[in-house]
Design a protein around this motif. Structure first.
Motif, PDB file in Angstrom:
ATOM      1  N   THR A 158      66.913 -16.486 -16.484  1.00 35.45           N
ATOM      2  CA  THR A 158      67.005 -15.022 -16.480  1.00 35.45           C
ATOM      3  C   THR A 158      68.437 -14.623 -16.816  1.00 35.45           C
ATOM      4  O   THR A 158      69.379 -15.040 -16.135  1.00 35.45           O
ATOM      5  CB  THR A 158      66.631 -14.441 -15.105  1.00 35.45           C
ATOM      6  N   THR A 159      68.601 -13.833 -17.870  1.00 37.52           N
ATOM      7  CA  THR A 159      69.929 -13.366 -18.263  1.00 37.52           C
ATOM      8  C   THR A 159      70.455 -12.362 -17.241  1.00 37.52           C
ATOM      9  O   THR A 159      69.722 -11.475 -16.798  1.00 37.52           O
ATOM     10  CB  THR A 159      69.879 -12.705 -19.651  1.00 37.52           C
ATOM     11  N   LEU A 160      71.743 -12.503 -16.878  1.00 41.81           N
ATOM     12  CA  LEU A 160      72.365 -11.610 -15.908  1.00 41.81           C
ATOM     13  C   LEU A 160      73.389 -10.679 -16.547  1.00 41.81           C
ATOM     14  O   LEU A 160      73.366  -9.482 -16.332  1.00 41.81           O
ATOM     15  CB  LEU A 160      73.027 -12.415 -14.788  1.00 41.81           C
ATOM     16  N   TRP A 161      74.312 -11.231 -17.319  1.00 39.56           N
ATOM     17  CA  TRP A 161      75.312 -10.377 -17.967  1.00 39.56           C
ATOM     18  C   TRP A 161      75.941 -11.107 -19.155  1.00 39.56           C
ATOM     19  O   TRP A 161      75.826 -12.330 -19.285  1.00 39.56           O
ATOM     20  CB  TRP A 161      76.388  -9.931 -16.980  1.00 39.56           C
ATOM     21  N   GLN A 162      76.597 -10.326 -20.009  1.00 37.86           N
ATOM     22  CA  GLN A 162      77.352 -10.854 -21.140  1.00 37.86           C
ATOM     23  C   GLN A 162      78.826 -10.881 -20.762  1.00 37.86           C
ATOM     24  O   GLN A 162      79.355  -9.901 -20.254  1.00 37.86           O
ATOM     25  CB  GLN A 162      77.152  -9.984 -22.386  1.00 37.86           C
ATOM     26  N   HIS A 291      71.456  -6.302 -12.687  1.00 39.21           N
ATOM     27  CA  HIS A 291      70.751  -5.252 -13.433  1.00 39.21           C
ATOM     28  C   HIS A 291      71.399  -3.905 -13.145  1.00 39.21           C
ATOM     29  O   HIS A 291      71.620  -3.101 -14.058  1.00 39.21           O
ATOM     30  CB  HIS A 291      69.277  -5.235 -13.046  1.00 39.21           C
ATOM     31  N   ARG A 292      71.720  -3.644 -11.872  1.00 32.14           N
ATOM     32  CA  ARG A 292      72.390  -2.383 -11.515  1.00 32.14           C
ATOM     33  C   ARG A 292      73.771  -2.311 -12.147  1.00 32.14           C
ATOM     34  O   ARG A 292      74.204  -1.256 -12.612  1.00 32.14           O
ATOM     35  CB  ARG A 292      72.506  -2.263 -10.000  1.00 32.14           C
ATOM     36  N   GLU A 293      74.482  -3.457 -12.155  1.00 34.48           N
ATOM     37  CA  GLU A 293      75.824  -3.483 -12.728  1.00 34.48           C
ATOM     38  C   GLU A 293      75.823  -3.157 -14.219  1.00 34.48           C
ATOM     39  O   GLU A 293      76.763  -2.563 -14.740  1.00 34.48           O
ATOM     40  CB  GLU A 293      76.437  -4.875 -12.538  1.00 34.48           C
ATOM     41  N   ASN A 294      74.734  -3.544 -14.910  1.00 37.74           N
ATOM     42  CA  ASN A 294      74.671  -3.365 -16.354  1.00 37.74           C
ATOM     43  C   ASN A 294      74.099  -2.020 -16.787  1.00 37.74           C
ATOM     44  O   ASN A 294      74.021  -1.732 -17.980  1.00 37.74           O
ATOM     45  CB  ASN A 294      73.861  -4.503 -16.989  1.00 37.74           C
TER      46      ASN A 294
END
Length: 295
Positions: A158-162, A291-294
């Protein structure tokens, strides 16, 4: 040999009275007697001395009882330990993560999670992607936080962030004061990169391939901080994430404006592998957090 035989034997050995033992076990006296007879047949010797209605452990029975007590004690402790791990608000989580995530990201996530679930225990392992994936496959880790990497088909990702990657120069380098730069401009510079096979190196190799460049590699390392140290010593330049733990006294960070340089960070687990309720909660917590952070 059946597991119940050991429990029946232990109860009868303690009570040394067939009627009372059968009542405690909620079975009939004949059923208890047959079970003990089968156990004695398997052991190869009587375990009780019988005199009319009276039974008493003999020396062979006393020897076996000591072993059976240990076996049943270990079994019960194992059951209790498993139940504690399966507690939806307690238990242990085995988490692996990259060195570069250990400065602030992982500590902050764990601290926040433990505010909601104070009784959870974390078993933490910090290493490079290959090691983390091997231990995830072997079952030593429940979850891994790492950069995108060629993975086995049985792994769930599952991708979290770039995470943006930057060029790092020695402070006295002529290009160290630039706000941004292209890779073509530094094509002839000596590079210090992670060793081949590491996730960050795989990403950087792919970036160079996009622009048709082959970097001149002077040194390959296993740690981002080591690479930054060599850059600071004037041995070359590097492409690295903006890790908080880097010593900035001798290096300068410059943004790469072409091509786009970033790596994908995500969470990995094994498909089909049982995760305890608390590990599942932690995985979902991480996904929702980023998800909230992005947003």
């Amino acid at each position: 040999m059946e597991w119940e035989q050991l429990e029946y034997f232990q109860t009868l050995a303690r009570e040394q009275h067939v009627t009372r033992a059968a009542q405690i076990l909620s079975i009939t006296q004949p059923a208890l007697s047959r079970s003990i007879a089968r156990l004695e047949g398997q052991i190869g010797t009587p375990l009780f001395d019988r005199q009319g209605r009276t039974i008493k452990l003999n020396k062979y029975g006393e020897l076996l009882l000591r072993r059976v007590d240990l076996i049943l004690k270990e079994f019960q402790e194992g059951k209790d330990e498993i139940q504690s791990l399966l507690d939806p608000d307690k238990g242990e989580i085995s988490l692996g993560f990259l060195h570069t995530l250990g400065t602030t990201i992982v500590p902050n996530i764990i601290a926040a999670f433990k505010e909601e679930y104070p009784h959870v225990r974390f078993h933490l392992k910090q290493n490079h992607s290959n090691w983390l994936l091997e231990n995830l496959q072997s079952g030593n880790l429940d979850l891994c936080l790492l950069a995108s990497f060629p993975m086995e088909s049985k792994m769930a990702w599952t991708t979290l962030w770039q995470e943006e990657l930057f060029l790092f120069f020695p402070k006295n380098h002529p290009l160290a004061n630039r706000e941004s730069i292209t890779l073509e401009e530094i094509a002839d510079e000596p590079f210090i990169l992670m060793e081949e096979g590491y996730a960050l190196r795989v990403t950087i190799d792919s970036i160079f391939e996009q622009v048709g460049l082959v970097p001149k590699i002077m040194f390959e390392g296993e740690e981002v901080t080591t690479i930054a140290g060599f850059v600071g010593a004037g041995m070359g330049i590097s492409i690295l994430p903006d890790v908080k733990s880097l010593d900035r006294t001798k290096i300068a960070k410059v943004r790469i404006n072409s091509p786009k340089c970033e790596r994908t960070i995500g969470i990995a687990s094994m498909e089909g592998k049982f995760l305890s309720p608390i590990a599942e909660k932690f995985k979902q917590y991480i996904v929702e957090h980023f998800h909230r952070e992005n947003l």
